[in-house]
Motif scaffolding. Structure first.
Motif, PDB file in Angstrom:
ATOM      1  N   MET A   1       0.840  -1.180   0.000  1.00 57.09           N
ATOM      2  CA  MET A   1       0.000   0.000   0.000  1.00 57.09           C
ATOM      3  C   MET A   1       0.885   1.243   0.000  1.00 57.09           C
ATOM      4  SD  MET A   1      -2.828   1.340   2.786  1.00 57.09           S
ATOM      5  CE  MET A   1      -4.047   0.165   2.308  1.00 57.09           C
ATOM      6  N   LEU A   2       0.475   2.243  -0.761  1.00 55.25           N
ATOM      7  CA  LEU A   2       1.171   3.522  -0.792  1.00 55.25           C
ATOM      8  C   LEU A   2       1.111   4.141   0.599  1.00 55.25           C
ATOM      9  CD1 LEU A   2       2.575   5.528  -2.734  1.00 55.25           C
ATOM     10  CD2 LEU A   2       0.325   6.553  -3.113  1.00 55.25           C
TER      11      LEU A   2
ATOM     12  N   ARG B   1      -2.625   8.793  11.949  1.00 50.60           N
ATOM     13  CA  ARG B   1      -2.555   7.530  11.205  1.00 50.60           C
ATOM     14  C   ARG B   1      -3.958   7.170  10.714  1.00 50.60           C
ATOM     15  NH1 ARG B   1       0.700   2.905  10.656  1.00 50.60           N
ATOM     16  NH2 ARG B   1      -0.495   0.981  10.590  1.00 50.60           N
ATOM     17  N   LYS B   2      -4.071   7.023   9.398  1.00 54.49           N
ATOM     18  CA  LYS B   2      -5.372   6.713   8.825  1.00 54.49           C
ATOM     19  C   LYS B   2      -5.196   6.325   7.362  1.00 54.49           C
ATOM     20  CE  LYS B   2      -9.993   8.640   8.392  1.00 54.49           C
ATOM     21  NZ  LYS B   2     -10.843   9.779   8.691  1.00 54.49           N
ATOM     22  N   VAL B   3      -6.050   5.440   6.873  1.00 58.88           N
ATOM     23  CA  VAL B   3      -6.070   5.120   5.447  1.00 58.88           C
ATOM     24  C   VAL B   3      -7.053   6.065   4.772  1.00 58.88           C
ATOM     25  CG1 VAL B   3      -6.597   3.384   3.692  1.00 58.88           C
ATOM     26  CG2 VAL B   3      -5.460   2.696   5.818  1.00 58.88           C
TER      27      VAL B   3
ATOM     28  N   PRO C   1      -5.775   3.798  -2.411  1.00 56.99           N
ATOM     29  CA  PRO C   1      -5.685   3.952  -0.950  1.00 56.99           C
ATOM     30  C   PRO C   1      -4.303   4.472  -0.566  1.00 56.99           C
ATOM     31  CG  PRO C   1      -5.609   1.623  -1.549  1.00 56.99           C
ATOM     32  CD  PRO C   1      -5.797   2.397  -2.821  1.00 56.99           C
ATOM     33  N   LEU C   2      -4.260   5.294   0.466  1.00 56.95           N
ATOM     34  CA  LEU C   2      -3.012   5.861   0.981  1.00 56.95           C
ATOM     35  C   LEU C   2      -3.015   5.725   2.493  1.00 56.95           C
ATOM     36  CD1 LEU C   2      -0.381   7.625   0.654  1.00 56.95           C
ATOM     37  CD2 LEU C   2      -1.877   9.596   1.074  1.00 56.95           C
ATOM     38  N   LEU C   3      -2.012   5.044   3.027  1.00 56.16           N
ATOM     39  CA  LEU C   3      -1.852   4.970   4.475  1.00 56.16           C
ATOM     40  C   LEU C   3      -1.055   6.185   4.916  1.00 56.16           C
ATOM     41  CD1 LEU C   3      -1.922   3.698   7.300  1.00 56.16           C
ATOM     42  CD2 LEU C   3       0.153   2.423   6.654  1.00 56.16           C
ATOM     43  N   VAL C   4      -1.674   7.049   5.702  1.00 55.25           N
ATOM     44  CA  VAL C   4      -0.979   8.183   6.304  1.00 55.25           C
ATOM     45  C   VAL C   4      -0.498   7.707   7.664  1.00 55.25           C
ATOM     46  CG1 VAL C   4      -1.191  10.553   7.132  1.00 55.25           C
ATOM     47  CG2 VAL C   4      -2.435   9.824   5.080  1.00 55.25           C
TER      48      VAL C   4
ATOM     49  N   HIS D   1       7.224   7.024  -2.201  1.00 55.72           N
ATOM     50  CA  HIS D   1       7.791   7.116  -3.557  1.00 55.72           C
ATOM     51  C   HIS D   1       8.248   8.531  -3.866  1.00 55.72           C
ATOM     52  CE1 HIS D   1       5.188   3.411  -4.874  1.00 55.72           C
ATOM     53  NE2 HIS D   1       6.010   3.151  -3.876  1.00 55.72           N
ATOM     54  N   LYS D   2       8.225   9.410  -2.845  1.00 53.70           N
ATOM     55  CA  LYS D   2       8.648  10.821  -2.971  1.00 53.70           C
ATOM     56  C   LYS D   2       7.720  11.639  -3.864  1.00 53.70           C
ATOM     57  CE  LYS D   2      12.296   9.977  -0.486  1.00 53.70           C
ATOM     58  NZ  LYS D   2      12.019   9.840   0.912  1.00 53.70           N
TER      59      LYS D   2
END
Length: 151
Positions: A1-2, A30-32, A40-43, A61-62
């Motif tokens: 996951m990103l 922290r949250k998707v 989806p992005l996991l913060v 991935h910058k």
């Protein structure tokens, strides 16, 4: 996951994607999240952070993901002596977006009633909400540290 583990309050290039979040949803650690593209992005930030409209999450991935203020239910407040009305809002520590001709605050029937009683015109609107930062910083009074790397 990103994944995104860093946040900057301004972008450094063209964003790879964006996410629209309400004021409350822009305060997280922290949250998707689901990006506009459906990805989806996991913060996973080191601490709870107030994400500002126009800020960016930096992915593993910058790449940059732009934060946008999502439309949400608000109260538009106008009236004579807007500075006096703003003082009453501020005395209640209510997040407030201050514009030349109006104030925007989150919907609250108690605030709406109080403001109407002091002569304000209060109307329901649905708009993006970007309230003023506190006296000591940006967003929810969290300062911005410019020591981050721009590489």
């Amino acid at each position: 996951m990103l994944t995104a583990q860093h946040y900057h309050d301004h972008g450094h290039g063209a964003p790879a994607d964006h996410v629209s979040l309400t004021y409350e949803d822009r305060f997280l650690r922290r949250k998707v999240l689901t990006l506009a593209s459906g990805t989806p992005l996991l913060v996973d930030l080191p601490q709870t952070t107030s994400l500002n409209h126009g800020g960016v999450l930096i992915t593993s991935h910058k790449t940059e993901i732009r934060i946008e203020a999502a439309p949400e239910p608000l109260l538009s407040v106008t009236g004579p002596s807007l500075h006096r009305i703003a003082s009453h809002v501020g005395n209640r520590h209510t997040p407030c977006q201050i514009e030349d001709e109006r104030l925007l605050i989150q919907r609250d029937h108690v605030m709406a009633d109080m403001l109407a009683k002091i002569g304000a015109d209060v109307r329901d609107v649905i708009e993006p909400f970007t309230p003023e930062g506190g006296a000591y910083g940006h967003g929810r009074t969290h300062g911005h540290d410019h020591r981050h790397s721009h590489t």
